[in-house]
Design a protein around this motif. Sequence first.
Motif, PDB file in Angstrom:
ATOM      1  N   LEU A  80       0.882  -1.159   0.000  1.00 60.69           N
ATOM      2  CA  LEU A  80       0.000   0.000   0.000  1.00 60.69           C
ATOM      3  C   LEU A  80       0.925   1.215   0.000  1.00 60.69           C
ATOM      4  O   LEU A  80       1.652   1.451   0.972  1.00 60.69           O
ATOM      5  CB  LEU A  80      -0.887   0.018   1.244  1.00 60.69           C
ATOM      6  CG  LEU A  80      -1.919  -1.106   1.339  1.00 60.69           C
ATOM      7  CD1 LEU A  80      -2.522  -1.156   2.742  1.00 60.69           C
ATOM      8  CD2 LEU A  80      -3.002  -0.927   0.295  1.00 60.69           C
ATOM      9  N   VAL A  81       0.943   1.952  -1.092  1.00 63.14           N
ATOM     10  CA  VAL A  81       1.839   3.099  -1.220  1.00 63.14           C
ATOM     11  C   VAL A  81       1.156   4.331  -0.644  1.00 63.14           C
ATOM     12  O   VAL A  81      -0.005   4.616  -0.959  1.00 63.14           O
ATOM     13  CB  VAL A  81       2.232   3.311  -2.696  1.00 63.14           C
ATOM     14  CG1 VAL A  81       3.035   4.583  -2.867  1.00 63.14           C
ATOM     15  CG2 VAL A  81       3.038   2.113  -3.190  1.00 63.14           C
ATOM     16  N   VAL A  82       1.885   5.043   0.208  1.00 62.12           N
ATOM     17  CA  VAL A  82       1.357   6.225   0.886  1.00 62.12           C
ATOM     18  C   VAL A  82       2.345   7.376   0.748  1.00 62.12           C
ATOM     19  O   VAL A  82       3.544   7.165   0.598  1.00 62.12           O
ATOM     20  CB  VAL A  82       1.069   5.936   2.380  1.00 62.12           C
ATOM     21  CG1 VAL A  82       0.017   4.845   2.527  1.00 62.12           C
ATOM     22  CG2 VAL A  82       2.332   5.550   3.125  1.00 62.12           C
ATOM     23  N   SER A  83       1.836   8.604   0.819  1.00 62.82           N
ATOM     24  CA  SER A  83       2.721   9.760   0.724  1.00 62.82           C
ATOM     25  C   SER A  83       3.239  10.211   2.089  1.00 62.82           C
ATOM     26  O   SER A  83       4.246  10.904   2.168  1.00 62.82           O
ATOM     27  CB  SER A  83       2.010  10.925   0.031  1.00 62.82           C
ATOM     28  OG  SER A  83       0.857  11.296   0.766  1.00 62.82           O
ATOM     29  N   ASP A  84       2.550   9.821   3.155  1.00 61.38           N
ATOM     30  CA  ASP A  84       2.965  10.177   4.513  1.00 61.38           C
ATOM     31  C   ASP A  84       2.785   8.939   5.387  1.00 61.38           C
ATOM     32  O   ASP A  84       1.690   8.633   5.849  1.00 61.38           O
ATOM     33  CB  ASP A  84       2.111  11.334   5.026  1.00 61.38           C
ATOM     34  CG  ASP A  84       2.514  11.812   6.411  1.00 61.38           C
ATOM     35  OD1 ASP A  84       3.123  11.032   7.186  1.00 61.38           O
ATOM     36  OD2 ASP A  84       2.202  12.964   6.740  1.00 61.38           O
ATOM     37  N   ILE A  85       3.868   8.230   5.614  1.00 60.59           N
ATOM     38  CA  ILE A  85       3.786   6.950   6.315  1.00 60.59           C
ATOM     39  C   ILE A  85       3.360   7.113   7.772  1.00 60.59           C
ATOM     40  O   ILE A  85       2.636   6.273   8.304  1.00 60.59           O
ATOM     41  CB  ILE A  85       5.106   6.158   6.183  1.00 60.59           C
ATOM     42  CG1 ILE A  85       4.849   4.676   6.488  1.00 60.59           C
ATOM     43  CG2 ILE A  85       6.203   6.756   7.037  1.00 60.59           C
ATOM     44  CD1 ILE A  85       5.926   3.756   5.990  1.00 60.59           C
ATOM     45  N   THR A 123      14.266   9.120   2.134  1.00 59.50           N
ATOM     46  CA  THR A 123      14.308   8.778   0.718  1.00 59.50           C
ATOM     47  C   THR A 123      12.996   8.141   0.284  1.00 59.50           C
ATOM     48  O   THR A 123      12.488   7.235   0.935  1.00 59.50           O
ATOM     49  CB  THR A 123      15.461   7.790   0.444  1.00 59.50           C
ATOM     50  OG1 THR A 123      16.662   8.363   0.945  1.00 59.50           O
ATOM     51  CG2 THR A 123      15.601   7.497  -1.028  1.00 59.50           C
ATOM     52  N   SER A 124      12.454   8.613  -0.826  1.00 65.94           N
ATOM     53  CA  SER A 124      11.247   8.028  -1.380  1.00 65.94           C
ATOM     54  C   SER A 124      11.485   6.552  -1.676  1.00 65.94           C
ATOM     55  O   SER A 124      12.575   6.175  -2.104  1.00 65.94           O
ATOM     56  CB  SER A 124      10.864   8.778  -2.663  1.00 65.94           C
ATOM     57  OG  SER A 124       9.557   8.458  -3.059  1.00 65.94           O
ATOM     58  N   TYR A 125      10.513   5.718  -1.450  1.00 65.97           N
ATOM     59  CA  TYR A 125      10.553   4.261  -1.618  1.00 65.97           C
ATOM     60  C   TYR A 125      11.332   3.559  -0.507  1.00 65.97           C
ATOM     61  O   TYR A 125      11.492   2.350  -0.546  1.00 65.97           O
ATOM     62  CB  TYR A 125      11.162   3.835  -2.966  1.00 65.97           C
ATOM     63  CG  TYR A 125      10.406   4.256  -4.177  1.00 65.97           C
ATOM     64  CD1 TYR A 125       9.422   3.443  -4.717  1.00 65.97           C
ATOM     65  CD2 TYR A 125      10.686   5.461  -4.813  1.00 65.97           C
ATOM     66  CE1 TYR A 125       8.720   3.813  -5.851  1.00 65.97           C
ATOM     67  CE2 TYR A 125       9.993   5.846  -5.946  1.00 65.97           C
ATOM     68  CZ  TYR A 125       9.012   5.027  -6.459  1.00 65.97           C
ATOM     69  OH  TYR A 125       8.332   5.409  -7.583  1.00 65.97           O
ATOM     70  N   GLY A 126      11.804   4.279   0.503  1.00 69.09           N
ATOM     71  CA  GLY A 126      12.705   3.666   1.468  1.00 69.09           C
ATOM     72  C   GLY A 126      12.142   3.341   2.834  1.00 69.09           C
ATOM     73  O   GLY A 126      12.725   2.550   3.564  1.00 69.09           O
ATOM     74  N   SER A 127      11.011   3.945   3.217  1.00 67.01           N
ATOM     75  CA  SER A 127      10.462   3.723   4.558  1.00 67.01           C
ATOM     76  C   SER A 127       9.219   2.849   4.479  1.00 67.01           C
ATOM     77  O   SER A 127       8.382   3.021   3.589  1.00 67.01           O
ATOM     78  CB  SER A 127      10.105   5.054   5.217  1.00 67.01           C
ATOM     79  OG  SER A 127      11.267   5.839   5.405  1.00 67.01           O
ATOM     80  N   VAL A 144       6.131   6.781  -0.565  1.00 64.56           N
ATOM     81  CA  VAL A 144       6.623   7.263  -1.860  1.00 64.56           C
ATOM     82  C   VAL A 144       6.212   8.726  -1.963  1.00 64.56           C
ATOM     83  O   VAL A 144       5.023   9.038  -2.050  1.00 64.56           O
ATOM     84  CB  VAL A 144       6.045   6.447  -3.046  1.00 64.56           C
ATOM     85  CG1 VAL A 144       6.506   7.036  -4.372  1.00 64.56           C
ATOM     86  CG2 VAL A 144       6.458   4.994  -2.935  1.00 64.56           C
ATOM     87  N   THR A 145       7.214   9.598  -1.929  1.00 66.29           N
ATOM     88  CA  THR A 145       6.946  11.024  -2.009  1.00 66.29           C
ATOM     89  C   THR A 145       7.303  11.596  -3.371  1.00 66.29           C
ATOM     90  O   THR A 145       6.850  12.660  -3.736  1.00 66.29           O
ATOM     91  CB  THR A 145       7.721  11.772  -0.916  1.00 66.29           C
ATOM     92  OG1 THR A 145       9.113  11.455  -1.046  1.00 66.29           O
ATOM     93  CG2 THR A 145       7.226  11.374   0.474  1.00 66.29           C
TER      94      THR A 145
END
Length: 151
Positions: A80-85, A123-127, A144-145
Amino acid sequence: MSETTEELQPMKLEVLVLPVSDVGRSLGFYQGLGWRIDADFEAGPEFRIVQLTPPGSPCSIHIGRGITSSAPGSAQGNYLVVSDIERARADLISRGADVTEVFHNLYDTGTPERVYGHAPDRTSYGSYASFSDPDGNVWLLQEVTERQPGR
């Protein structure tokens, strides 16, 4: 392999099938997370299919009876891709999900070791953070930001 100038036919991932042991329990879990019910069809005691969609997602899930031979809980690593984890994690926790702390992996060391905390420099894709449904199907939140080129 020969190169071609033809454009590939678009293919869109629309549905993932999740193997569950108790449709009602799973339906309650995903509804509790705020996922929308798109369909619920039952054709006797051996077949039921329920489609649910996470908020803002173009892809849905199917849970049910008689729709897969996979063992309940065997769906691992669904993203599930999110912009703010942090916000997504807090929302899921407030809705009853048992979500891990945020973590990242040390792939640059040659091992996929999990380290708690955000990826260096966020880093985007890293957390990531993860949670499971009642059967043990595992979901990964990925922050993913900024999208990679071509996405």
